[in-house]
Design an enzyme around this catalytic site. Structure first.
Site, PDB file in Angstrom:
ATOM      1  N   LYS A   1      69.684  38.421  11.179  1.00 58.10           N
ATOM      2  CA  LYS A   1      70.037  38.202   9.769  1.00 58.10           C
ATOM      3  C   LYS A   1      68.947  38.685   8.826  1.00 58.10           C
ATOM      4  O   LYS A   1      69.231  39.279   7.799  1.00 58.10           O
ATOM      5  CB  LYS A   1      70.274  36.733   9.394  1.00 58.10           C
ATOM      6  CG  LYS A   1      70.678  35.782  10.428  1.00 58.10           C
ATOM      7  CD  LYS A   1      70.846  34.397   9.847  1.00 58.10           C
ATOM      8  CE  LYS A   1      69.566  33.570   9.839  1.00 58.10           C
ATOM      9  NZ  LYS A   1      68.935  33.387  11.129  1.00 58.10           N
TER      10      LYS A   1
ATOM     11  N   ARG B   1      71.452  25.537   6.325  1.00 58.19           N
ATOM     12  CA  ARG B   1      71.339  25.316   7.768  1.00 58.19           C
ATOM     13  C   ARG B   1      71.963  23.991   8.185  1.00 58.19           C
ATOM     14  O   ARG B   1      71.989  23.690   9.380  1.00 58.19           O
ATOM     15  CB  ARG B   1      69.862  25.291   8.167  1.00 58.19           C
ATOM     16  CG  ARG B   1      69.325  26.633   8.693  1.00 58.19           C
ATOM     17  CD  ARG B   1      67.853  26.445   8.914  1.00 58.19           C
ATOM     18  NE  ARG B   1      67.277  27.269   9.925  1.00 58.19           N
ATOM     19  CZ  ARG B   1      66.592  28.401   9.676  1.00 58.19           C
ATOM     20  NH1 ARG B   1      66.492  28.863   8.454  1.00 58.19           N
ATOM     21  NH2 ARG B   1      66.021  29.057  10.659  1.00 58.19           N
TER      22      ARG B   1
ATOM     23  N   ARG C   1      59.692  40.306  18.257  1.00 58.86           N
ATOM     24  CA  ARG C   1      59.702  40.373  16.785  1.00 58.86           C
ATOM     25  C   ARG C   1      58.282  40.335  16.226  1.00 58.86           C
ATOM     26  O   ARG C   1      57.439  39.552  16.655  1.00 58.86           O
ATOM     27  CB  ARG C   1      60.492  39.172  16.268  1.00 58.86           C
ATOM     28  CG  ARG C   1      60.503  39.058  14.770  1.00 58.86           C
ATOM     29  CD  ARG C   1      61.675  38.311  14.275  1.00 58.86           C
ATOM     30  NE  ARG C   1      61.659  36.886  14.604  1.00 58.86           N
ATOM     31  CZ  ARG C   1      62.642  36.075  14.268  1.00 58.86           C
ATOM     32  NH1 ARG C   1      63.709  36.528  13.640  1.00 58.86           N
ATOM     33  NH2 ARG C   1      62.588  34.796  14.576  1.00 58.86           N
TER      34      ARG C   1
ATOM     35  N   ARG D   1      55.096  35.512  14.609  1.00 59.30           N
ATOM     36  CA  ARG D   1      55.203  34.172  14.024  1.00 59.30           C
ATOM     37  C   ARG D   1      54.838  33.102  15.050  1.00 59.30           C
ATOM     38  O   ARG D   1      55.251  33.189  16.209  1.00 59.30           O
ATOM     39  CB  ARG D   1      56.643  33.937  13.548  1.00 59.30           C
ATOM     40  CG  ARG D   1      56.964  34.688  12.283  1.00 59.30           C
ATOM     41  CD  ARG D   1      58.422  34.684  11.947  1.00 59.30           C
ATOM     42  NE  ARG D   1      59.072  33.401  12.206  1.00 59.30           N
ATOM     43  CZ  ARG D   1      60.348  33.151  11.896  1.00 59.30           C
ATOM     44  NH1 ARG D   1      61.082  34.089  11.322  1.00 59.30           N
ATOM     45  NH2 ARG D   1      60.887  31.992  12.151  1.00 59.30           N
TER      46      ARG D   1
ATOM     47  N   ARG E   1      64.385  25.618  18.545  1.00 59.42           N
ATOM     48  CA  ARG E   1      65.101  26.136  17.363  1.00 59.42           C
ATOM     49  C   ARG E   1      66.559  26.453  17.694  1.00 59.42           C
ATOM     50  O   ARG E   1      67.443  26.229  16.877  1.00 59.42           O
ATOM     51  CB  ARG E   1      64.381  27.373  16.811  1.00 59.42           C
ATOM     52  CG  ARG E   1      63.079  26.999  16.091  1.00 59.42           C
ATOM     53  CD  ARG E   1      62.157  28.175  15.906  1.00 59.42           C
ATOM     54  NE  ARG E   1      62.718  29.213  15.080  1.00 59.42           N
ATOM     55  CZ  ARG E   1      62.353  30.494  15.145  1.00 59.42           C
ATOM     56  NH1 ARG E   1      61.439  30.881  15.990  1.00 59.42           N
ATOM     57  NH2 ARG E   1      62.899  31.368  14.342  1.00 59.42           N
TER      58      ARG E   1
HETATM   59  P1  AMP Z   1      63.435  31.268   9.629  1.00 61.03           P
HETATM   60  O1  AMP Z   1      62.417  32.239   9.141  1.00 61.03           O
HETATM   61  O2  AMP Z   1      64.718  31.326   8.856  1.00 61.03           O
HETATM   62  O3  AMP Z   1      63.672  31.377  11.121  1.00 61.03           O
HETATM   63  O4  AMP Z   1      62.839  29.805   9.366  1.00 61.03           O
HETATM   64  C1  AMP Z   1      61.638  29.392   9.997  1.00 61.03           C
HETATM   65  C2  AMP Z   1      61.553  27.875   9.952  1.00 61.03           C
HETATM   66  O5  AMP Z   1      61.507  27.429   8.580  1.00 61.03           O
HETATM   67  C3  AMP Z   1      62.736  27.127  10.564  1.00 61.03           C
HETATM   68  O6  AMP Z   1      62.622  27.001  11.982  1.00 61.03           O
HETATM   69  C4  AMP Z   1      62.640  25.794   9.851  1.00 61.03           C
HETATM   70  O7  AMP Z   1      61.580  24.997  10.375  1.00 61.03           O
HETATM   71  C5  AMP Z   1      62.241  26.203   8.429  1.00 61.03           C
HETATM   72  N1  AMP Z   1      63.427  26.486   7.590  1.00 61.03           N
HETATM   73  C6  AMP Z   1      63.819  27.692   7.078  1.00 61.03           C
HETATM   74  N2  AMP Z   1      64.955  27.575   6.374  1.00 61.03           N
HETATM   75  C7  AMP Z   1      65.302  26.263   6.441  1.00 61.03           C
HETATM   76  C8  AMP Z   1      66.402  25.508   5.944  1.00 61.03           C
HETATM   77  N3  AMP Z   1      67.383  26.076   5.238  1.00 61.03           N
HETATM   78  N4  AMP Z   1      66.430  24.186   6.209  1.00 61.03           N
HETATM   79  C9  AMP Z   1      65.454  23.585   6.911  1.00 61.03           C
HETATM   80  N5  AMP Z   1      64.394  24.238   7.432  1.00 61.03           N
HETATM   81  C10 AMP Z   1      64.323  25.565   7.202  1.00 61.03           C
END
Ligand code: AMP
Length: 215
Positions: free
Chosen positions: A13, A88, A127, A161, A172
């Protein structure tokens, strides 16, 4: 264009949101990137979020809704937005719908990135992201090219990351199944869901995504 990109970690995404942003001039709004900025800045939110993120858990819904409200109020979002990693949970989706109702800007479509969990694990392991511009690469499928430059003209500063390690990725994925997957039905019932096969080259997925949002 007001889109939500929905999919498990590693489903592509973020990469596709960046490519859509470049093609259509509509900003990618990645809540993960917004949180990582807060972590890098060492704000109280960033310090609290880091613990939750490193554990592979979700940051609280009310905090996320506050972050998204502030982000969508910025002038560049008036022309539309590509939400990447938000909502989410059902509570976030309900909160988003209420915010967008107030703004008179409903979502046009929600695109689900469908992908096999084995492919996901490989994608996440390879990644790499630029620390400064957040652009996402992959060591095999989307490597850094010699002429790739960061937004300031300098070289990208790639890193892996901390939450892309095996244990956290498993957590996750479990959190995705439990908290985020219910959104598939939620948006299908509203007639907004479009499903694309997210396994393929960048160009193949680009084409599928463009077809999905054109309908
Ligand atoms: P991402 O980069 O989208 O994979 O997000 C990395 C981390 O940020 C996730 O594993 C969550 O811990 C936190 N996070 C990102 N977006 C959200 C969201 N909409 N709600 C809750 N936690 C989030």
């Amino acid at each position: 264009m007001r889109l939500v990109l929905l999919g498990a970690p590693g489903s592509g995404k973020g990469t596709q949101a960046q490519r859509l942003q470049a093609r259509h001039g509509v900003p990618q709004v990645s809540t993960g990137d917004l949180l990582r900025e807060a972590v890098a800045a060492g704000t109280p939110l960033g310090r609290a979020a880091k613990i939750v993120m490193d554990a592979g858990q979700l940051v609280a819904d009310d905090i996320m809704l506050g972050i998204i409200r502030a982000r969508l109020a910025r002038p560049d979002a008036a022309r539309g937005f590509i939400l990447d990693g938000f909502p989410r949970t059902i509570a976030q989706a309900d909160g988003l719908a209420a915010q967008l109702r107030d703004l008179g800007q409903p979502i046009d479509a929600v695109v689900l990135f469908d992908i096999d969990p084995e492919v996901l694990r490989k994608r996440v392991a390879g990644r790499r992201s630029c620390r400064r511009c957040s652009r996402v690469f992959h060591v095999e499928t989307n490597p850094l090219k010699p002429d790739d430059r960061c937004t300031d003209g300098g070289p990208h500063d790639l890193f892996q990351r901390p939450d892309d390690n095996d244990t956290t990725v498993r957590e996750r994925l479990a959190v995705y199944c439990d908290r985020t997957q219910p959104l598939i039905d939620y948006y299908a019932k509203k007639g907004l869901l479009r499903r694309i096969d997210a396994d393929g080259s960048l160009e193949e997925v680009d084409a599928r995504l463009e077809r999905a949002i054109a309908n």
